[in-house]
Structures are given as C-alpha cells and as structure tokens.
Motif scaffolding. Structure first.
Motif, PDB file in Angstrom:
ATOM      1  N   THR A  22     -13.280 -14.907   2.860  1.00  0.00           N
ATOM      2  CA  THR A  22     -13.894 -15.898   2.687  1.00  0.00           C
ATOM      3  C   THR A  22     -13.072 -17.128   2.535  1.00  0.00           C
ATOM      4  N   LEU A  71     -19.835 -17.808  -4.298  1.00  0.00           N
ATOM      5  CA  LEU A  71     -20.556 -17.434  -3.305  1.00  0.00           C
ATOM      6  C   LEU A  71     -21.233 -17.797  -3.637  1.00  0.00           C
ATOM      7  N   LYS A 119     -22.308 -16.017   2.315  1.00  0.00           N
ATOM      8  CA  LYS A 119     -21.113 -15.790   1.598  1.00  0.00           C
ATOM      9  C   LYS A 119     -21.018 -14.117   0.672  1.00  0.00           C
ATOM     10  N   ARG A 162     -21.184 -11.201   3.377  1.00  0.00           N
ATOM     11  CA  ARG A 162     -19.615 -11.136   4.233  1.00  0.00           C
ATOM     12  C   ARG A 162     -18.526 -10.744   3.214  1.00  0.00           C
ATOM     13  N   ARG A 163     -19.466 -10.350   1.438  1.00  0.00           N
ATOM     14  CA  ARG A 163     -18.372 -10.060   0.705  1.00  0.00           C
ATOM     15  C   ARG A 163     -18.196  -8.402   0.706  1.00  0.00           C
TER      16      ARG A 163
END
Length: 282
Positions: free
Chosen positions: A165, A212, A217, A220-221
C-alpha cells in the motif's frame, strides 16, 4: 511479578496506545519503573494510572513528549535520570503513518518532512540522549545493574520488503531507522549499550487500522500474511521485553522481525488453500 526488568528504568515513547502502552504495562509487570512519554498526555496518564493500580511496587510517570522536538526528548531522558537515578531501557517507539502519505508522485513535501522529523529524527534524538544517560549509569552488582543498557527502535517490516500500500515517506523513514540502529549498535557495543530494531508486521492497532480504512486496503495486506490475521500489540510488547531484558545480553544490531511470517512469504491465499492447476505443477 517474575522480575525480568527488576530495578531497571525504562522510557517508552508513543506510550499512549498500541505497542507503547502494552510495552509500558508489560515492563512494569516485570519490575521496571517506567516513564510513559506521549504527545497525548491524557493517554499516557491512563497508562501510568494502570501501572499504579496493577503494580504498586513500581512507578509509572506520564509526560507529554513530541519526539519531533529535540528539547522534548532530552527533557524526558533528564526526567527519568532525575527521578530514578539511571536509564536502562530506551524504547523509541513513537511514530506516525500519515493518512496523506502516498506514492512518490502524490506525497507532498510537508508530509515527507513531518514523517522524517518524527520517525527518524525522533529516534536519533532518543538514541542520542539515551546513550549519554546510559554511560553514566551507576553499577550495582547485587541487583545486576551495570553501565550501559538497551535501546529498542521501532522500525517495520516495510523497511525490508517495501509496502504493498503506497506510503513512501513512512517506508523510507523505517528504512532509515533500521540502518541507523545497526550503526548505533556497532558504535556503542563496547560500552555495553545494545541497540536493536523491532520490526512489526501489520498490527490491529488504531494507527494502521485508520490508515487501512477500506476493506480493499486491508485485504491487500492480509493476502501477504501466512497466518491470515493482523498481529496484536501485546505480541510486539513481548518481543520488546526480550530485547529490554538481560535475556538478550548477546543481541545487538538485529532486525527483530515479529511479522507473522510476512517477510518470508510471497503471496498467500485467503481462506482454504487450493491446489494450482496441473499445468503449473512443473
């Protein structure tokens, strides 16, 4: 109280929440007197009050500190030495992850400069004044107290692998913390001053959860985390306790990864693992 930090004095910056708060409480539970430093004084005071209630044989002192101001950092170290006569542990944990921190094209100079001042200069100043104080520590062999001490600097897994990110200023700042800690460790090793970086993976703390701020988001992690979950602040505090204690007496200059395996992974599947198609098993 098992006393892994018995008779020791610790400063924890960013102690109002997250890793800093959990570490302050854990250090106190192990016998340390703790100075809880945070830019948000009421939050730090809540931590000091918890120490008073839970661990009456030690003392917690809350102090307002903006680690982006050198005079504030020096004043915290001076307070610890004045109040307790020494400094054994300096946990430079305070830092920011600004919501406007983005990629190299979109991040403004003011966000870059603010992040570097707090995340890098704050750690530099904390280490600088901790070294000066630790050099003056009185020895007490009966209590296992010596000249020197332990400096712990919060870096991040992104200092090693980068961030999926965009957060260019934060990532660069944590890379600086990592390399600065290594050099400090080498320069001051013969003085009995150990310096290590704590490198957390993504944690379920307000700092990261606010950053986040969408499911996209977060996912995505999470796709990079073998354990499939965000870490907890207490898990980082336990790692910091090891680095603060004499159990790590032969540990300096390390990048202590507490990241749920993230830096050893490429991309993991979310949910039940599935086999790849036969054509890819060659």
């Amino acid at each position: 109280m098992s006393g892994r930090l018995q008779h020791k004095v610790a400063i924890v910056t960013g102690s109002g929440s997250g890793i800093g708060l959990e570490s302050s409480l854990l250090f106190a539970s192990e016998g340390a007197n703790v100075v809880l430093a945070d830019v948000n004084l009421p939050s730090a005071q809540k931590g000091a009050d918890l120490i008073k209630d839970r661990y009456p044989t030690v003392k917690g002192i809350a102090v307002k500190c903006d680690v982006g101001k050198e005079e504030d950092v020096k004043a915290v170290v001076d307070l610890a030495v004045r109040e307790f006569g020494r400094l054994d542990v300096m946990f430079n944990n305070a830092g920011i992850m600004h919501p406007e921190d983005d990629n190299a094209l979109n991040t403004e100079d003011r966000i870059w400069d603010l992040t570097m001042r707090i995340n890098v200069k704050g750690v530099w100043w904390g280490s600088k004044y901790a070294v000066l104080a630790m050099r003056q520590n009185p020895t007490d062999e009966a209590k296992g107290l010596h000249v020197g001490g332990s400096i712990i600097n919060t870096a991040s897994f992104v200092a090693v692998v980068g961030s999926a990110t965009p957060q260019i200023a934060y990532t660069a700042s944590k890379g600086a913390v990592l390399t600065m800690s290594r050099e400090l460790a080498m320069v001051h090793a013969r003085e009995g001053i150990r310096v290590n970086s704590l490198c957390p993976g993504p944690l379920k703390t307000p700092l990261l959860m606010d950053f986040l701020n969408t499911d996209e988001k977060k996912q995505r992690r999470l796709v990079h985390l073998p354990m499939g979950r965000f870490g907890e602040a207490i898990e980082q505090a336990k790692a910091a306790l090891f680095l603060a204690s004499d159990e790590s007496s032969y540990v300096t200059g390390t990048d202590f990864m507490v990241d749920g395996g993230l830096t050893n992974a490429y991309v993991t599947s979310i949910g039940e693992p599935t086999l790849p198609p036969p054509s890819s098993l060659i």
